[in-house]
Design an enzyme around this catalytic site. Structure first.
Site, mmCIF file in Angstrom:
data_model
loop_
_atom_site.group_PDB
_atom_site.id
_atom_site.type_symbol
_atom_site.label_atom_id
_atom_site.label_comp_id
_atom_site.label_asym_id
_atom_site.label_seq_id
_atom_site.Cartn_x
_atom_site.Cartn_y
_atom_site.Cartn_z
ATOM 1 N N HIS A 48 0.848 -1.269 -0.017
ATOM 2 C CA HIS A 48 0.170 0.159 0.375
ATOM 3 C C HIS A 48 0.657 0.865 0.328
ATOM 4 O O HIS A 48 2.399 1.137 0.323
ATOM 5 C CB HIS A 48 -0.419 -0.209 1.146
ATOM 6 C CG HIS A 48 -0.230 0.164 2.772
ATOM 7 N ND1 HIS A 48 0.127 1.248 3.116
ATOM 8 C CD2 HIS A 48 0.283 -0.823 3.425
ATOM 9 C CE1 HIS A 48 -0.031 1.478 4.502
ATOM 10 N NE2 HIS A 48 0.462 -0.003 4.665
ATOM 11 N N ASP A 91 -0.589 4.575 0.576
ATOM 12 C CA ASP A 91 -1.266 5.274 1.425
ATOM 13 C C ASP A 91 -0.726 5.296 3.004
ATOM 14 O O ASP A 91 -0.106 4.226 2.921
ATOM 15 C CB ASP A 91 -2.705 5.632 1.956
ATOM 16 C CG ASP A 91 -2.777 4.351 2.614
ATOM 17 O OD1 ASP A 91 -2.177 3.021 1.544
ATOM 18 O OD2 ASP A 91 -4.036 4.006 3.687
ATOM 19 N N ASP A 120 6.928 1.560 6.774
ATOM 20 C CA ASP A 120 4.891 1.309 6.356
ATOM 21 C C ASP A 120 4.395 1.427 5.355
ATOM 22 O O ASP A 120 3.519 3.584 5.423
ATOM 23 C CB ASP A 120 4.478 1.510 7.588
ATOM 24 C CG ASP A 120 2.747 1.129 7.554
ATOM 25 O OD1 ASP A 120 2.770 0.454 6.631
ATOM 26 O OD2 ASP A 120 2.143 1.606 8.832
ATOM 27 N N GLU A 178 -5.096 1.235 2.295
ATOM 28 C CA GLU A 178 -5.055 0.250 3.451
ATOM 29 C C GLU A 178 -5.214 0.923 5.077
ATOM 30 O O GLU A 178 -5.791 0.125 5.745
ATOM 31 C CB GLU A 178 -3.514 -0.662 3.372
ATOM 32 C CG GLU A 178 -3.490 -1.761 3.546
ATOM 33 C CD GLU A 178 -2.728 -1.638 5.929
ATOM 34 O OE1 GLU A 178 -2.605 -2.487 5.943
ATOM 35 O OE2 GLU A 178 -2.426 -0.342 5.886
ATOM 36 N N GLU A 179 -4.178 2.055 4.484
ATOM 37 C CA GLU A 179 -4.612 2.652 6.790
ATOM 38 C C GLU A 179 -5.894 2.843 6.979
ATOM 39 O O GLU A 179 -5.584 3.418 8.220
ATOM 40 C CB GLU A 179 -4.012 3.350 6.542
ATOM 41 C CG GLU A 179 -2.001 3.844 6.545
ATOM 42 C CD GLU A 179 -1.840 2.962 7.048
ATOM 43 O OE1 GLU A 179 -2.067 2.494 8.143
ATOM 44 O OE2 GLU A 179 0.133 2.730 7.120
ATOM 45 N N GLU A 235 4.901 -6.342 3.903
ATOM 46 C CA GLU A 235 4.838 -4.580 4.822
ATOM 47 C C GLU A 235 5.839 -4.603 6.346
ATOM 48 O O GLU A 235 6.510 -5.668 6.337
ATOM 49 C CB GLU A 235 3.653 -4.964 6.057
ATOM 50 C CG GLU A 235 2.162 -4.565 5.417
ATOM 51 C CD GLU A 235 1.460 -3.904 5.578
ATOM 52 O OE1 GLU A 235 2.623 -2.847 6.719
ATOM 53 O OE2 GLU A 235 0.061 -3.033 5.550
ATOM 54 N N HIS A 239 4.410 4.156 11.781
ATOM 55 C CA HIS A 239 3.506 5.578 12.545
ATOM 56 C C HIS A 239 4.400 6.324 13.153
ATOM 57 O O HIS A 239 3.837 7.425 13.785
ATOM 58 C CB HIS A 239 2.159 5.000 12.658
ATOM 59 C CG HIS A 239 1.197 4.154 11.785
ATOM 60 N ND1 HIS A 239 0.133 3.877 12.343
ATOM 61 C CD2 HIS A 239 1.703 3.840 10.587
ATOM 62 C CE1 HIS A 239 -0.578 3.247 11.310
ATOM 63 N NE2 HIS A 239 0.488 3.093 10.556
#
Length: 423
Positions: A103, A105, A135, A169-170, A193, A394
């Protein structure tokens, strides 16, 4: 040229071109790709895929694409500015196909604590820094590195290889569901991931909930005339805390038996209620998240929360007459698993041992991923395997280590060669 020499040629090319690949990642990170702003990053990735000579499909997901997953919970209705991208390398036939899915995003960067710009793509001390480096733009570049080295080595594959960069995905997996609705399938898939080089044939699920607890408003001086929704909400919170502790011992999985004592937890993340200190509040809203085992599905997870709320309400005369409302909203990632001895798991493990010179760690993911939907909705055996570090996802000053990025690319390349077979 035998298989060993073919792989050595690919590994050598990856080493020789490493600096160029790390530059790709830095440039990729220059494109912020938060919710609704993924287009620039996706255009960049599509160009990289085109430069490999792949057939590239870029499209914009539509709300109806998500119907393939009845448990999907949308956080938006419009996907303008948020395209999906798939690059296709057609094989000659006779080999198994492989989907490499990641992903694009990323979560918001936040305002403080970054030593440099979150979008810098800065390289220093063997790391590449920036929001999404771990990520999981690093994983997307690892996919591209593996395929680039195979193609530039002049190797022809029997099976097809698909490189997908998806959005959403997030926020619950809209991009992968759109990809599945568009008809993309493969005999196996890898999602890079940030697994810290662990090989994860199982992925837990995650779903968000909202609980509305009703009270009866009154002036604080006449509190006996009202019913305090905050006080009633504490009964629900206590019940969920109890349920969480019971779940810790009741719900277990062999690949979740390490340091994380409660991977399938219930977390209450927000609470809202009341208007002013001199009034009895008439409503409280509790918002939270439940993670659930690969042995459970979305229905099982919902039942855990709903049953706990009903049981708590039955113990209180006001709540019996004014039932708390449970709503599922905005985010749902399916759980999913394949056996540890599945041919795909075995192939990735073999490739890892070949590259690293030691057996891999096999575990479950500590978070939800698109792997669940790919397994349950798409019917695609899927393994999560990527560079990490998971602990920096994150966070401010997020990074990925260059040596681990290169290692992951070699493992993925080796898996492609074994799984899809060389012509």
């Amino acid at each position: 040229m035998n298989g060993k020499h073919i792989k050595e040629k690919v590994y050598q090319l990856l080493d020789e071109r490493a600096e160029e690949y790390f530059r790709y990642l830095g440039e990729f990170l220059h494109h912020p790709s938060t919710l609704g702003q993924e287009e620039s990053a996706q255009q960049y990735y599509a160009e990289l895929l085109q430069n490999l000579g792949l057939e590239v499909d870029l499209w914009y997901p539509q709300p109806q694409d998500m119907a393939c997953n009845p448990y999907f919970l949308p956080c938006r209705d419009d996907y303008a500015g948020s395209p999906d991208v798939v690059g296709i390398c057609k094989g000659s036939g006779g080999g198994r196909s492989l989907l490499l899915n990641g992903h694009v995003d990323v979560v918001p960067a936040g305002k403080n604590d970054w030593e440099d710009s979150p979008w810098s793509g800065l390289r220093k001390t063997g790391r590449v820094y920036g929001r999404g480096s771990s990520d999981m733009k690093g994983g997307l570049i690892a996919n591209l590195m593996a395929m680039d080295a195979i193609i530039k080595s002049g190797i022809k594959l029997k099976g097809d290889v698909l490189l997908a960069s998806v959005i959403g995905e997030e926020t619950g997996g809209a991009g992968t569901l759109s990809m599945l609705s568009r008809g993309y399938r493969a005999d196996g898939a890898i999602v890079p991931e940030p697994s810290d080089l662990n090989i994860c044939p199982v992925s837990l699920g995650v779903i968000w909930f909202r609980i509305r607890v009703k009270g009866l408003a009154a002036h604080a001086a006449n509190a006996y005339l009202g019913v305090n929704a905050i006080s009633k909400a504490t009964l629900i919170i206590q019940a969920l805390d109890t349920c969480n502790e019971e779940k810790r011992t009741r719900v277990q999985h062999p690949l979740y038996c390490g340091d994380n004592h409660n991977p399938f937890n219930i977390n209450m993340g927000q609470i809202h209620g009341g208007t002013i200190a001199t009034s009895v509040p008439d409503e409280v809203v509790i918002e939270g998240r439940i993670a659930f085992s690969p042995d459970e599905d979305v229905v099982d997870a919902k039942k855990v929360v709903e049953d706990a709320v009903v049981k708590a309400a039955e113990q209180d005369s006001w709540l019996r007459e004014h039932s708390p409302e449970v709503e599922w909203h905005s985010f749902c990632l399916n759980s999913g698993q394949i056996p540890t001895d599945h041919p795909l798991t075995t192939a990735v493990c073999h490739a890892y041992e070949e590259v690293a010179g030691e057996p891999p760690v096999i575990s479950g993911t500590p978070w939800g991923t698109d792997a669940g939907a790919m397994i349950r909705v798409g019917g695609i055996p899927t393994v999560v395997f990527g560079p990490g570090p998971n602990a920096k996802a994150h966070q401010a000053n997020e990074y990925v280590e260059e040596k681990k990025l290169l290692q992951v690319a070699k493992v993925i390349a080796s898996t492609i060669l074994d799984w899809c077979e060389v012509q």
